[in-house]
Scaffold this motif. Structure first.
Motif: not given
Lengths: 592, 133
Positions: A343-372
């Motif tokens: 589902r996530l691959i499809d969503a990233v492909d639809s808007v057409a973003m680089d999927i590695i950059s998108t995944g890594v950016a969201l992974a950082w955001a998730t950790e930064a959110y958990a750390k406040g």
């Protein structure tokens, strides 16, 4: 119709809506095609220090002398100044792109300027048309492809290279998509197209390349030899069977696979099985397809059937999957189900973003959110949590629409976002580009840091790491080996041969293949020199645009998690970067 | 035994176009503008592919409409083109509802499959092959 020589370069000026064709034998004779010719054209067309999202940034597409002539010579090289890293932008794409450009009669296409209205370009051999794209501006990449397939009657077989919504919104890692399932993924070609008001290119092949009569017998012989190696040996079988996803499970078992923003280098066994190539194949694989003129068929398409509304409203979506997308939005985001990953691959492909950059950016955001470091005010109310597919789907949408300043920053890449909000120790970008899957040892990080594109395919450090397990080696040997690999890959990406066929196209076979189409007077030594020249030209472009080896940021996280070689040390990586700098300044290019 | 080309299992086709390239290669060219076989998506790649090639009909409509007898019946099925007699009227291509007669823009004459099997030799996934008539 007979195609013209490879040396024809089509120049398209989007500002003036004008074209011209120039003979660039000078470049193709010396630098073959692909990366070699593209870097020279980029040097010529891109003024120093420009804003990558200004009209002054050129886009170059280049193919090579083996394109359309030999199996698996199926890639197109795109070059531009990257809006993500601020220096060299280079990405490679297959599909039908390479064949279409070559058989439309061009070796390269240079696109300059910026249009006042949203356009798409139609290239049908010698005819180039500027078409109004206003009505498809806000559309996703799949829909644009479907509409243009029907709107354009272009003869022959064609490629449709387009952006999704992310390109128009100038997300710095927006990509361009061709043939629905292949991408000019990395470093932001989609944003550069967006900045030029260029939504898509439709390129039709209507010609063929004539083999010199006296070479015909030799050409067929060499063709068959290469074809046999491609299909009858195991050199490429792994790419056909389970595809690139086939190595995920083993990589995880080895402990070289970044999981949850590299919280560890190995996901739990149950997750690794769920996200393995075997599981994707058993549950979802619906078709394997290939790029033009490649009998391998490494492209794996999944079929996902979902109930999306009460009353038995089902939809079935076809979604391409590969090693890197499963890593980026599966492993990195802590997904526990293969369906969610699709589902996530499809969503990233639809808007057409680089999927590695998108995944890594969201992974950082998730950790930064958990750390406040960031809060719901930043995330526009999203509660970012590992494995939460609905929240990540919403976040992908917000990266494109940028409802808050936080998403504007995240759309500029994790390097930038972490410079604003903190959390740089776990912002996993190297040279400004988000990291690929591997945490295999020192070589993969030397590759990420020093590779001209900061891509794992620059010098395949992850492969070298695996070969070195249990062996004694010096840092200098590793650096030298990576440089040699990256230099050789410049030849492959100038011919242009798919890197997956690197085992087939050895130096010896490359020379035979070239000789059989009349490209003589090449030797292993000359290939080596030209490979080095092209690599140095790319590095010189980076240095020209402000890239500095000494200023490379290394996120601390990579020293905190053991690799299959144990814990890495920052001093070793810094030493490697220094050795690298020493070697490339001592062995300067021959004439660039 | 007379052979004809057949689509053995279109679901095995990966769309690599090796068959198309092999056909034009017979003419000393790399490309597919001389090809008597075409592979295209069945309306989007997700639906798979369609292989368009002469099925060697027993009573070929193309032969019936040829005004100059340039196309004649081949023993066992299919057709043989005599280019010398062909005036390039294009009736044959219109008559073939499979769309399996292609056009050579340089010669302005049809491209008709010769059932040589070169294309099948390069189809490693066995989507197409030569079969006895």
């Amino acid at each position: 119709m007979k195609a013209e020589e490879l040396n024809r370069v089509l120049y398209v000026d989007l500002t003036k809506k004008d074209i011209k064709v120039k003979d660039r034998t000078d470049l193709f004779d010396k630098y073959l095609g692909g990366s070699g010719v593209a870097i020279k054209l980029l040097d010529e067309e891109c003024p120093t220090g420009i804003d990558p999202l200004s009209a002054a940034n050129p886009i170059i597409f280049a193919v090579g002398p083996l394109t359309a002539l030999y199996p698996s010579a199926s890639k197109t090289v795109a070059m531009f100044k990257s809006p993500l890293t601020g220096n060299l932008g280079e990405s490679h794409c297959g599909g039908r792109s390479a064949m279409a450009i070559r058989l439309a009669g061009y070796g390269a296409i240079v696109i300059t300027g910026s249009s006042d209205i949203l356009l798409y370009l139609v290239i049908e051999g010698d005819k180039v048309k500027f078409r109004d794209a206003s009505s498809i501006g806000g559309m996703d990449a799949q829909t644009v492809g479907r509409i243009l397939r029907e709107a354009e009657t272009g003869s022959g077989v064609r490629t449709i290279i387009r952006t999704g919504r992310a390109g128009g919104k100038l997300v710095r890692y927006a990509c361009a998509v061709s043939e629905t399932y292949r991408h000019f993924g990395r470093l932001g070609l989609g944003a550069v197209m967006g900045s030029k008001n260029l939504k898509a290119l439709v390129i039709s092949a209507d010609k063929s390349v004539e083999i010199p009569k006296d070479k015909m017998k030799e050409y067929r012989k060499v063709y068959d030899e290469i074809h046999d190696v491609v299909v009858k040996t195991d050199a490429m079988e792994k790419y056909h069977d389970l595809g690139t996803a086939g190595k995920l499970y083993e990589m995880n078992k080895l402990g070289g696979m970044a999981h949850k923003n590299l919280e560890s280098a190995s996901a739990p066994e149950a997750i690794a099985r769920e996200l393995s190539g075997e599981n994707f194949a058993n549950k979802f694989l619906s078709r394997r397809i290939s790029c033009s003129h490649c009998p391998v068929g490494c492209v794996h398409l999944a079929s996902l059937r979902e109930l999306y509304a009460p009353g038995h409203y089902f939809k079935t979506t076809t979604i391409p999957y590969d090693n890197e997308p499963i890593y980026a939005v599966g492993f990195m985001l802590g997904m526990e189900h293969a369906e969610d990953c699709l589902r996530l691959i499809d969503a990233v492909d639809s808007v057409a973003m680089d999927i590695i950059s998108t995944g890594v950016a969201l992974a950082w955001a998730t950790e930064a959110y958990a750390k406040g470091l960031i809060t719901k005010a930043h995330t526009d109310g999203l509660d970012l949590r590992w494995g939460d597919v609905q929240t990540y789907l919403a976040a992908i949408e917000k990266i494109v629409e940028m409802p808050t300043e936080f998403y504007q920053n995240l759309a500029m890449g994790v390097e930038h976002a972490s410079s604003v909000y903190g959390g740089q120790d776990y912002a996993l970008a190297f040279g400004g580009n988000e990291m690929p899957a591997y945490h295999t040892g020192i070589a993969c990080y030397i590759n990420n840091l020093t590779g001209a594109r900061h891509s794992h395919l620059d010098s395949a450090g992850y492969t070298l790491d695996q070969k070195l397990i249990g062996k004694e080696f010096s840092i200098e040997e590793v650096v030298k080996s990576l440089i040699a690999e990256e230099e050789w890959r410049q030849i492959l990406s100038s011919l242009v041969v798919c890197f997956f066929a690197r085992g087939v196209y050895t130096s010896e076979r490359v020379l035979k293949a070239m000789a059989a189409i009349g490209l003589e007077n090449w030797s292993p030594e000359k290939l080596e020199v030209v490979g080095r020249d092209i690599h140095r030209a790319k590095m010189n472009f980076k240095f020209r645009e402000g890239f500095e080896l000494a200023k490379l940021r290394i996120p601390k996280r990579i020293f905190e998690v053991p690799t299959p070689h144990g814990l890495l040390k920052e001093e070793d990586l810094r030493k490697a970067i220094e050795i690298y700098g020493g070697i490339i300044s001592a062995q300067k290019s021959s004439d660039f | 035994m007379v052979k004809k080309l057949a689509v053995l299992d279109v679901n095995k086709c990966i769309g690599c176009m090796e068959c198309m390239f092999a056909c034009t290669r017979r003419e000393g060219r790399a490309g597919f503008d001389k090809s008597a076989i075409r592979v295209r998506s069945a309306g989007g790649i997700e639906r798979g592919f369609v292989v368009v090639v002469c099925r060697a009909c027993e009573y070929p409509p193309c032969v019936k409409v040829c005004p100059t007898d340039a196309l004649r019946l081949r023993k066992g099925g299919g057709v043989i083109l005599n280019k010398d007699k062909c005036i390039g009227c294009g009736f044959c291509a219109q008559a073939c509802i499979m769309g399996a007669i292609f056009w050579d823009d340089e010669l302005d004459k049809p491209i008709v499959c010769k059932y040589c099997g070169d294309c099948a030799d390069y189809c490693v996934h066995n989507a197409i092959g030569l079969v006895d008539v």
